[in-house]
Write a protein that holds these residues in place. Structure first.
Motif, mmCIF file in Angstrom:
data_model
loop_
_atom_site.group_PDB
_atom_site.id
_atom_site.type_symbol
_atom_site.label_atom_id
_atom_site.label_comp_id
_atom_site.label_asym_id
_atom_site.label_seq_id
_atom_site.Cartn_x
_atom_site.Cartn_y
_atom_site.Cartn_z
ATOM 1 N N SER A 324 50.108 46.745 41.983
ATOM 2 C CA SER A 324 49.888 45.750 40.929
ATOM 3 C C SER A 324 49.235 46.435 39.730
ATOM 4 C CB SER A 324 49.017 44.600 41.434
ATOM 5 O OG SER A 324 47.797 45.093 41.959
ATOM 6 N N ARG A 325 49.238 45.779 38.592
ATOM 7 C CA ARG A 325 48.709 46.409 37.367
ATOM 8 C C ARG A 325 47.210 46.616 37.438
ATOM 9 N NH1 ARG A 325 50.665 43.361 32.125
ATOM 10 N NH2 ARG A 325 49.447 45.071 31.216
ATOM 11 N N ASP A 340 44.831 38.321 46.361
ATOM 12 C CA ASP A 340 46.277 38.464 46.540
ATOM 13 C C ASP A 340 46.614 39.326 47.758
ATOM 14 O OD1 ASP A 340 45.756 41.070 45.806
ATOM 15 O OD2 ASP A 340 47.423 41.199 44.375
ATOM 16 N N LYS A 343 48.174 44.474 47.029
ATOM 17 C CA LYS A 343 49.549 44.998 47.116
ATOM 18 C C LYS A 343 49.517 46.524 46.945
ATOM 19 C CE LYS A 343 51.497 40.860 47.258
ATOM 20 N NZ LYS A 343 50.612 39.981 46.551
#
Length: 368
Positions: A324-325, A340, A343
């Motif tokens: 993810s960013r 989340d 990831k």
């Protein structure tokens, strides 16, 4: 009984099996072309470890995955309000527990009937033998309850700490490289491979920097916020009298955040536990990720061994990067975990630290 289950000898016998479960899992993560949800996958990993290593159940992968899904339903609803309505979380939790216990009973019966090919005594073996030693054959219900308790103890908090460990190694590549340097200096890691026979319990316990890394993960990201105790004797604290018989809660997280021995408490700094500083040595109750006193967590040595074995495999055989960013925010309920799930994309490495993709082999077989 639990002192035997988590004794030095027991941990020594669990270690090769823990390594196999972790290796098999990391191989599967690395062969996945997509990123994985680390928190969800470490829950699967710790559940598998509890089932196959701690309890010695030989459950096929398909059945194991089904049991995992049922167990998740049980855990998600175990703290529901006790309102017994048809569609309540409480009722879902009860149904999940009943399904889970049926699956555990089948696994226990198969285990009792099939004793061939065992090369170590697992926790359930010790539990059964302890009952016999005290002249009391454990009933199937007692075995199911003990089994569920052992899974519960090994599951959520270890998954939380495993996820925090991976996130901190991603955030701090210098820490990861320092871990690799220690593994090389101790003869454990050579040319990108773990040397055969090098991972014994005494060798792992001699890895001081690894110990510092795990301690710092547990300080900054303690999986649970605190615990409850019953007051045995009236005492006074900061001018307030706490009567005998009261229930009190102590906060692990607040203790770690406010303890005067820790400098720059918000900074991930494993060296704070190194020989030069030893910030956890000043005072008995400044550092207590597993609780304190006579009621400290009985499974703490198994949890730390699992985290160390995971860190060694991550440092030795995997390359991984954030998918993810930005790094996700952390939530504290029911245990510490990224919102989340975190990831991450994993890549396998060969002995020259080149990326490889491999199939998932069944590595455990009859030895577990």
């Amino acid at each position: 009984v639990f002192s035997k289950i988590f004794s030095h000898e027991a941990l020594e016998s669990y270690l090769p099996k823990i390594q196999l479960v972790i290796k098999d899992t990391l191989r599967a993560w690395s062969s996945n072309p997509e990123s994985i949800n680390v928190y969800h996958e470490t829950q699967k990993l710790t559940f598998r470890m509890a089932i196959r290593v701690l309890l010695g159940f030989r459950i096929p992968d398909e059945e194991l995955n089904r049991l995992f899904e049922v167990y998740q339903q049980f855990v998600e609803n175990v703290f529901s309000l006790p309102v017994d309505l048809p569609f309540s979380g409480y009722r879902r939790g009860i149904r999940a527990r009943e399904t889970l216990q049926k699956g555990l009973e089948k696994a226990i019966q198969e285990k009792l009937q099939n004793t061939q090919g065992k090369d170590y005594a697992d926790a359930l073996d010790i539990l059964i033998e302890s009952g016999k030693e005290h002249g009391k054959e454990l009933t199937m219900q007692e075995l199911k309850d003990g089994t569920l308790e052992l899974i519960f103890a090994a599951y959520a908090t270890t998954a939380s700490a495993s996820t925090s460990l991976i996130m901190q190694l991603l955030k701090h590549p210098r820490v990861l490289e320092k871990l690799r340097e220690e593994l090389r200096s101790k003869g454990i890691l050579h040319n990108g491979c773990i040397c055969e026979g090098s991972l014994r319990l005494d060798n792992i316990n001699s890895l001081h920097y690894l110990d510092c890394v795990i301690k710092e993960v547990l300080r900054l990201f303690t999986p649970i916020s605190g615990g409850y105790r019953t007051v045995l004797q009236t005492f006074e604290l900061d001018g307030f009298q706490i009567p005998k018989g009261w229930s009190v809660m102590y906060s692990i997280r607040d203790t770690h955040d406010t303890a005067p021995v820790f400098k720059d408490v918000d900074v991930f700094d494993p060296d704070r536990f190194g020989q030069g500083r030893s910030e956890d040595k000043d005072g008995r109750f400044h550092y207590l990720p597993f609780g304190g006193g006579v009621r400290t967590c009985l499974g703490k040595h198994l949890a730390k061994l699992f985290l160390k074995a995971l860190a060694i495999e991550l440092a030795s055989t995997s390359r991984f990067e954030l998918a993810s960013r930005t790094f996700p925010k952390i939530t504290l309920v029911p245990v510490v975990h990224p919102v989340d799930g975190l990831k991450v994309k994993f890549f396998g490495l060969d002995s020259n630290q080149n990326e490889i993709l491999t199939g998932t082999d069944a590595m455990l077989g009859a030895t577990v």
